[in-house]
Scaffold this active site. Structure first.
Site, PDB file in Angstrom:
ATOM      1  N   HIS A 256      -1.966  -6.722   2.191  1.00 61.45           N
ATOM      2  CA  HIS A 256      -1.337  -6.049   3.321  1.00 61.45           C
ATOM      3  C   HIS A 256      -2.289  -4.980   3.878  1.00 61.45           C
ATOM      4  O   HIS A 256      -1.900  -3.838   4.127  1.00 61.45           O
ATOM      5  CB  HIS A 256       0.003  -5.437   2.896  1.00 61.45           C
ATOM      6  CG  HIS A 256       1.004  -6.457   2.450  1.00 61.45           C
ATOM      7  ND1 HIS A 256       1.876  -7.091   3.314  1.00 61.45           N
ATOM      8  CD2 HIS A 256       1.255  -6.996   1.231  1.00 61.45           C
ATOM      9  CE1 HIS A 256       2.624  -7.957   2.655  1.00 61.45           C
ATOM     10  NE2 HIS A 256       2.254  -7.924   1.385  1.00 61.45           N
TER      11      HIS A 256
ATOM     12  N   TYR B  45      -0.368  -2.351  -7.548  1.00 63.85           N
ATOM     13  CA  TYR B  45      -0.441  -1.346  -6.497  1.00 63.85           C
ATOM     14  C   TYR B  45      -1.260  -0.142  -6.961  1.00 63.85           C
ATOM     15  O   TYR B  45      -2.032   0.433  -6.191  1.00 63.85           O
ATOM     16  CB  TYR B  45       0.962  -0.883  -6.111  1.00 63.85           C
ATOM     17  CG  TYR B  45       1.787  -1.892  -5.351  1.00 63.85           C
ATOM     18  CD1 TYR B  45       1.401  -3.231  -5.244  1.00 63.85           C
ATOM     19  CD2 TYR B  45       2.974  -1.520  -4.745  1.00 63.85           C
ATOM     20  CE1 TYR B  45       2.169  -4.147  -4.555  1.00 63.85           C
ATOM     21  CE2 TYR B  45       3.760  -2.439  -4.054  1.00 63.85           C
ATOM     22  CZ  TYR B  45       3.346  -3.750  -3.965  1.00 63.85           C
ATOM     23  OH  TYR B  45       4.110  -4.657  -3.280  1.00 63.85           O
TER      24      TYR B  45
END
Length: 351
Positions: free
Chosen positions: A64, A332
């Site tokens: 992303h 993440y």
């Protein structure tokens, strides 16, 4: 070649490419969290595949990578208060810093070429606690486990001999994993929207809401847009940044709104399988309205330094037993550490 003349294997490839290859970057990250056996993938191989998939883009998220920051607030109506003691569900307003993005590791990818989109939000409660959530504009994951997702990623990589995924391998995988039919049924009819503003974003993973008495409630949630859906157009496909331009134009005129809709599981509903959609007759609760008021480029924007780790949760919200959650959290963190280190190095080089 018309759609009707495609072979079964070719049709499967087309459907899978709707979302699995962009999402596959997540699967590659899972190795770094220890969720895939180390003999399957070394760190060197991981970095090489990531760079081949999205390219080498220091300072950007590993997945992303292309997106924009948005700012606004969540206005709670108090309806979710009986399910969760989290402060943000009491009647009132909570500031929010968010991010819209498209899947994949290339920050220069054309918006129209990547159908998987995301909304990430960080709610900042008055007591200092935060709720961070990352949602996707799709109703379910294609497979149930980390291992299956990794296997699917490997077989959707292009065959060196043809430059395309091998349709027979995909066909065999789908045959061995019948739960894939749910994803394929969605992908077959899916048409991306013309705007982030009209996308519905879903948590996919389940979580637990904890009420004031300590009672637990298995839930999922969705951000349901107030903006009506319009399909992607040929004009949109002429602008590689059409999603960003659209959201800038819309927010320059009016705030954009989504309702936070909580879906409550019944006994027997799976909380550990993001490839299963709960039945439509499950209780839903409108917990309030997300109101976005401004958009800012992500470079040096307020969302740039936020790690939208789905396990950063306030008191009153807890993880379910879905194994993907711990894997996402680890991925993440590693992505955040890498890109912030690279950004720091880039800043030092400019001094």
């Amino acid at each position: 070649m018309t759609t009707s003349s495609l072979s079964t294997g070719q049709k499967i490839v087309r459907l899978l490419l709707v979302g699995i290859i962009p999402l596959g970057v997540i699967a590659l990250f899972l190795w770094t969290g220890g969720w895939l056996a180390p003999e399957r993938l070394t760190s060197d191989k991981l970095v090489t595949v990531l760079q081949k998939s999205g390219g080498d883009h220091p300072g950007f998220r590993r997945n992303h990578a292309k997106g924009v920051c948005v700012v606004g607030s969540f206005i709670s109506n108090g309806n979710a208060g009986p399910l969760s003691r989290a402060a943000l569900f009491a009647p009132g307003e909570t500031p929010v810093t968010g991010r819209f993005a498209i899947a994949g590791g290339n920050p220069a990818a054309p918006d129209y070429a990547v159908p998987v989109r995301s909304m990430a939000l960080a709610f900042r409660q008055g007591n200092g606690e935060q709720w961070r959530t990352g949602m996707n504009a799709m109703p379910l994951f294609p497979v149930s486990t980390v291992e299956e997702f990794y296997q699917l990623q490997t077989i959707t990589l292009p065959d060196p001999a043809t430059g395309k995924p091998n349709p027979e391998r995909l066909k065999a995988f789908v045959g061995a994993h019948p739960q894939m039919q749910r994803y394929l049924a969605w992908a077959k009819q899916y048409v991306p929207s013309s705007s982030w503003a009209s996308d519905r974003f879903n948590s996919l993973n389940a979580f637990r809401f904890i009420d004031k008495t300590g009672g637990e409630h298995l839930v999922r949630w969705s951000m349901v847009p107030h903006t009506g859906y319009q399909p992607i157009s040929e004009a949109d496909k002429s602008d590689k940044d059409f999603l960003q331009r659209d959201i800038e134009q819309r927010l320059a005129q009016n705030p954009l709104k989504w309702d936070l809709v909580i879906t409550v599981a019944r006994p027997g509903d799976a909380g550990n399988d993001a490839a299963k959609v709960w039945p439509d007759d499950r209780q839903t609760i409108n917990a309030g309205t997300l109101v976005l008021t401004s958009v800012v480029p992500q470079l040096n924007g307020p969302c740039n330094d936020i790690n939208y780790d789905p396990l950063i949760l306030p008191d009153g919200i807890a993880a379910s037993d879905d194994p993907l959650l711990n894997a996402r959290s680890s991925a993440y963190a590693k992505s955040y550490n890498a890109r912030t280190r690279e950004q720091s190095q880039q800043s030092g080089a400019r001094l």
